[in-house]
Design an enzyme around this catalytic site. Structure first.
Site, PDB file in Angstrom:
ATOM      1  N   LYS A 160      44.585  48.668  38.248  1.00 49.14           N
ATOM      2  CA  LYS A 160      45.180  47.199  39.859  1.00 49.14           C
ATOM      3  C   LYS A 160      46.566  48.280  39.654  1.00 49.14           C
ATOM      4  O   LYS A 160      46.936  49.101  39.114  1.00 49.14           O
ATOM      5  CB  LYS A 160      45.759  45.922  38.660  1.00 49.14           C
ATOM      6  CG  LYS A 160      44.331  45.313  39.199  1.00 49.14           C
ATOM      7  CD  LYS A 160      43.540  44.976  40.279  1.00 49.14           C
ATOM      8  CE  LYS A 160      42.368  43.767  39.876  1.00 49.14           C
ATOM      9  NZ  LYS A 160      41.587  43.245  41.168  1.00 49.14           N
ATOM     10  N   LYS A 186      36.239  51.090  37.014  1.00 50.55           N
ATOM     11  CA  LYS A 186      34.997  50.185  38.189  1.00 50.55           C
ATOM     12  C   LYS A 186      36.142  50.236  38.869  1.00 50.55           C
ATOM     13  O   LYS A 186      37.086  49.976  38.840  1.00 50.55           O
ATOM     14  CB  LYS A 186      34.647  49.322  37.775  1.00 50.55           C
ATOM     15  CG  LYS A 186      34.964  47.834  39.074  1.00 50.55           C
ATOM     16  CD  LYS A 186      34.289  46.470  38.453  1.00 50.55           C
ATOM     17  CE  LYS A 186      33.972  45.936  39.489  1.00 50.55           C
ATOM     18  NZ  LYS A 186      35.086  45.877  40.424  1.00 50.55           N
ATOM     19  N   GLU A 189      36.950  45.782  44.476  1.00 51.99           N
ATOM     20  CA  GLU A 189      36.110  45.510  45.989  1.00 51.99           C
ATOM     21  C   GLU A 189      36.049  46.472  46.858  1.00 51.99           C
ATOM     22  O   GLU A 189      35.103  46.485  48.399  1.00 51.99           O
ATOM     23  CB  GLU A 189      35.405  44.179  45.957  1.00 51.99           C
ATOM     24  CG  GLU A 189      36.951  43.404  46.426  1.00 51.99           C
ATOM     25  CD  GLU A 189      37.329  42.983  45.105  1.00 51.99           C
ATOM     26  OE1 GLU A 189      36.676  43.508  43.787  1.00 51.99           O
ATOM     27  OE2 GLU A 189      38.472  42.285  45.665  1.00 51.99           O
ATOM     28  N   HIS A 311      27.920  40.449  38.769  1.00 50.69           N
ATOM     29  CA  HIS A 311      28.980  39.760  38.308  1.00 50.69           C
ATOM     30  C   HIS A 311      28.893  38.330  38.016  1.00 50.69           C
ATOM     31  O   HIS A 311      28.061  37.700  38.705  1.00 50.69           O
ATOM     32  CB  HIS A 311      30.262  39.319  39.037  1.00 50.69           C
ATOM     33  CG  HIS A 311      31.158  41.249  39.128  1.00 50.69           C
ATOM     34  ND1 HIS A 311      32.826  40.884  39.077  1.00 50.69           N
ATOM     35  CD2 HIS A 311      31.016  42.500  39.263  1.00 50.69           C
ATOM     36  CE1 HIS A 311      32.749  42.786  38.516  1.00 50.69           C
ATOM     37  NE2 HIS A 311      32.028  43.169  38.661  1.00 50.69           N
ATOM     38  N   LYS A 319      40.523  33.697  36.497  1.00 51.39           N
ATOM     39  CA  LYS A 319      41.371  32.915  37.940  1.00 51.39           C
ATOM     40  C   LYS A 319      40.590  32.938  38.326  1.00 51.39           C
ATOM     41  O   LYS A 319      40.797  32.626  39.466  1.00 51.39           O
ATOM     42  CB  LYS A 319      42.064  34.465  38.200  1.00 51.39           C
ATOM     43  CG  LYS A 319      41.034  35.491  38.690  1.00 51.39           C
ATOM     44  CD  LYS A 319      42.386  36.970  39.472  1.00 51.39           C
ATOM     45  CE  LYS A 319      41.150  38.017  39.493  1.00 51.39           C
ATOM     46  NZ  LYS A 319      41.353  38.860  40.552  1.00 51.39           N
ATOM     47  N   GLY A 365      37.423  38.582  36.269  1.00 54.29           N
ATOM     48  CA  GLY A 365      38.697  37.559  36.703  1.00 54.29           C
ATOM     49  C   GLY A 365      39.395  37.132  36.302  1.00 54.29           C
ATOM     50  O   GLY A 365      39.383  35.756  35.582  1.00 54.29           O
ATOM     51  N   GLY A 366      40.505  38.083  36.112  1.00 58.66           N
ATOM     52  CA  GLY A 366      41.862  37.317  35.308  1.00 58.66           C
ATOM     53  C   GLY A 366      41.494  37.180  33.316  1.00 58.66           C
ATOM     54  O   GLY A 366      41.997  36.726  32.835  1.00 58.66           O
ATOM     55  N   GLN A 386      34.849  42.393  32.632  1.00 58.24           N
ATOM     56  CA  GLN A 386      35.778  43.749  32.899  1.00 58.24           C
ATOM     57  C   GLN A 386      37.438  43.132  32.905  1.00 58.24           C
ATOM     58  O   GLN A 386      37.536  41.786  33.061  1.00 58.24           O
ATOM     59  CB  GLN A 386      35.275  43.773  34.926  1.00 58.24           C
ATOM     60  CG  GLN A 386      35.571  44.300  35.154  1.00 58.24           C
ATOM     61  CD  GLN A 386      37.354  44.556  35.605  1.00 58.24           C
ATOM     62  OE1 GLN A 386      38.415  45.554  35.826  1.00 58.24           O
ATOM     63  NE2 GLN A 386      37.729  42.703  36.403  1.00 58.24           N
TER      64      GLN A 386
HETATM   65  O1  3PG Z   1      36.893  43.378  40.499  1.00 61.32           O
HETATM   66  C1  3PG Z   1      37.153  42.741  39.968  1.00 61.32           C
HETATM   67  O2  3PG Z   1      36.171  42.196  39.339  1.00 61.32           O
HETATM   68  C2  3PG Z   1      38.257  41.607  39.438  1.00 61.32           C
HETATM   69  O3  3PG Z   1      39.631  43.101  40.702  1.00 61.32           O
HETATM   70  C3  3PG Z   1      38.752  41.748  38.676  1.00 61.32           C
HETATM   71  O4  3PG Z   1      40.688  41.768  38.696  1.00 61.32           O
HETATM   72  P1  3PG Z   1      41.359  40.928  36.924  1.00 61.32           P
HETATM   73  O5  3PG Z   1      40.305  41.728  35.910  1.00 61.32           O
HETATM   74  O6  3PG Z   1      42.779  42.028  37.188  1.00 61.32           O
HETATM   75  O7  3PG Z   1      41.067  40.140  37.685  1.00 61.32           O
HETATM   76 MG    MG Z   2      38.317  43.252  42.492  1.00 60.67          MG
END
Ligand code: 3PG
Ligand code: MG
Length: 441
Positions: A160, A186, A189, A311, A319, A365-366, A386
């Site tokens: 990020k 990774k 998207e 996913h 999140k 996600g979060g 992830q």
């Molecule tokens: O593509 C993903 O899986 C997300 O970007 C997750 O990102 P995050 O771990 O910062 O919420």
């Molecule tokens: Mg993402």
């Protein structure tokens, strides 16, 4: 039979029908519009998704009877909506084509005026239908073999911010993440081959990072390279990934489309690649409990088409909006040889996968070191975790962030409370200081 019944759809409702072993069954949640009976609504769904239309016709092709779908069961949910089970004969569908299936069962029916809402909760594939599809090439065991990771969850990080790195910057961040203890870098998207970071240049840098990190750690590393693009470009990217010696591709299959995924699966077979399925766009149609398509159905189609990872959301933390029971069902339908619905669950039916390999569920996600424990407790260790912001947001940088995730995993698997483990593991301590056990909103 109710008094008011529209004769056009009459032929498509048969409560005495016993589904055949070769039928494909769809479970719909139907909310009829005021004044429309459930019989009428169910008949319209079965008609429009098979061989009917809005009126009676003066011609009848010879296969009409053989291809007709039948709504054979209806259950009042007591809130204006009903569950309706529809059986589709196998001959209605073209062999091995998810687009064709989707154009019938996930097609025109969502827009019908007679319904206030329609949601496809489940699709059960008969063995004969499953035989037309490859399923995952590597599956959970295969992916574990590629990475040499036996039992613990597999770990990935999306650098990020999502976008903005040059290839060289991205390569440096990838190296830090991998050397810190994460298995896979990774792409996000929406990171494709934009002008500031073209695909091949980025791939080259990440592969250098992998090479270095593998030498220094003695572990195997990989790159979930986002090949999502127009079909021709995607083909080029998949070949490039294989040429550079990486073992994974990532496909955003709901934005690229089912045909693109099926094509990628064919190429993945040729090059021996594992496919990471990202599901951007799903919430546009999975989130409304009265309308759209369930994530459960998306997961089943993903297994059929041949994803190796998918996913599925995060149970209870993270999140993204998700119901724990649904996330767990998604994981089970990806992993188990035969999915059996939970007791009292009317929305799903049993699915025998006829030997298709299991898909590795991805929780993302979060996530951060402080909230991984409940995810592992609920989903087990056959999972890909992830952690993006939860690595790149570490106060001491991505290498420390990666180490903190790895330390959290070690502590959880050893059964040591995180705070106790953190006393001797500075990176974890610093992560807990920043995020504690809180869950992002
Ligand atoms: O593509 C993903 O899986 C997300 O970007 C997750 O990102 P995050 O771990 O910062 O919420
Ligand atoms: Mg993402």
């Amino acid at each position: 039979m109710p008094e008011k019944f529209d004769v056009i759809y009459h032929e498509f409702v048969d409560e005495s029908y016993e589904p055949q072993e070769t039928d494909l069954i769809a479970v719909f949640r139907v909310t009829p519009r005021e004044g429309i009976s459930i019989y009428d609504a169910a008949g319209r769904v079965a008609a429009e998704s098979s061989v009917g239309t809005w009126t009676t016709l003066s011609v009848k092709p010879s296969f009409f009877e053989k291809l007709k779908a039948k709504a054979y069961r209806m259950h009042d949910l007591g809130d204006g909506s009903w569950l309706v089970w529809v059986a589709y004969p196998l001959g209605l569908f073209e062999e091995g084509s998810i687009p064709n299936l989707a154009s019938s069962v996930l097609g025109n029916i969502f827009g019908m005026k007679a319904l206030d809402g329609l949601r496809v909760e489940d699709i059960v594939f008969p063995r004969e239908y499953i035989r037309w599809f490859p399923g995952p090439q590597h599956g959970i065991e295969g992916v574990r073999r590629i990475l040499g990771v036996d039992k613990r969850p597999i770990l990935a990080t999306v650098p990020k911010p999502k976008l903005g790195y040059t290839p060289e910057e991205y390569g440096k961040v990838a190296y830090e993440i991998l050397v810190g203890g994460i298995d896979l870098v990774k792409d996000d998207e929406n990171f494709a081959g934009q002008s500031f970071c073209r695909f091949e240049a980025r791939l080259r840098e990440v592969m250098k990072a992998i090479d270095r990190a593998e030498k220094e750690t003695g572990e195997r590393k990989g790159y979930l390279a986002n090949v999502t693009a127009t079909i021709k470009e995607m083909e080029k990217r998949i070949k490039l990934v294989a040429d550079y010696g990486n073992k994974f591709i990532m496909v955003d299959f709901l934005t690229a489309g089912w045909a693109a995924l099926q094509h990628a699966r064919e190429l993945a077979e040729e090059y021996g690649l594992a496919i990471h399925g990202h599901r951007a766009f799903h919430a546009a149609f999975t989130r409304n409990p009265r309308h759209g398509v369930s994530m459960f159905v998306v997961a089943k189609l993903g297994r059929l088409a041949g994803l190796d990872h998918l996913h599925i959301g995060t149970p209870g933390v993270g999140k993204m909006d998700a119901k724990t029971a649904e996330v767990l069902d998604n994981a089970r339908v990806l992993r188990e040889p035969v999915f059996k619905p939970r007791e009292g669950d009317l929305f799903h039916l049993e699915q025998d996968w006829a030997g298709l390999k299991p898909v590795l569920p991805v929780a993302s996600g979060g996530l951060h070191p402080g909230n991984l424990q409940p995810v592992i407790e609920k989903l087990g260790t056959d999972v890909l975790l992830q952690v993006g912001g939860g690595v790149l947001g570490h106060p001491d940088g991505p290498r420390a962030g990666a180490a903190a995730v790895r330390q959290a995993i070690d502590a959880i698997l050893e059964g040591v409370p995180l705070e106790e483990y953190a006393r001797e593991h500075r990176e974890l301590a610093r992560a807990l200081e920043k995020w504690g056990r809180v869950h992002p909103v």
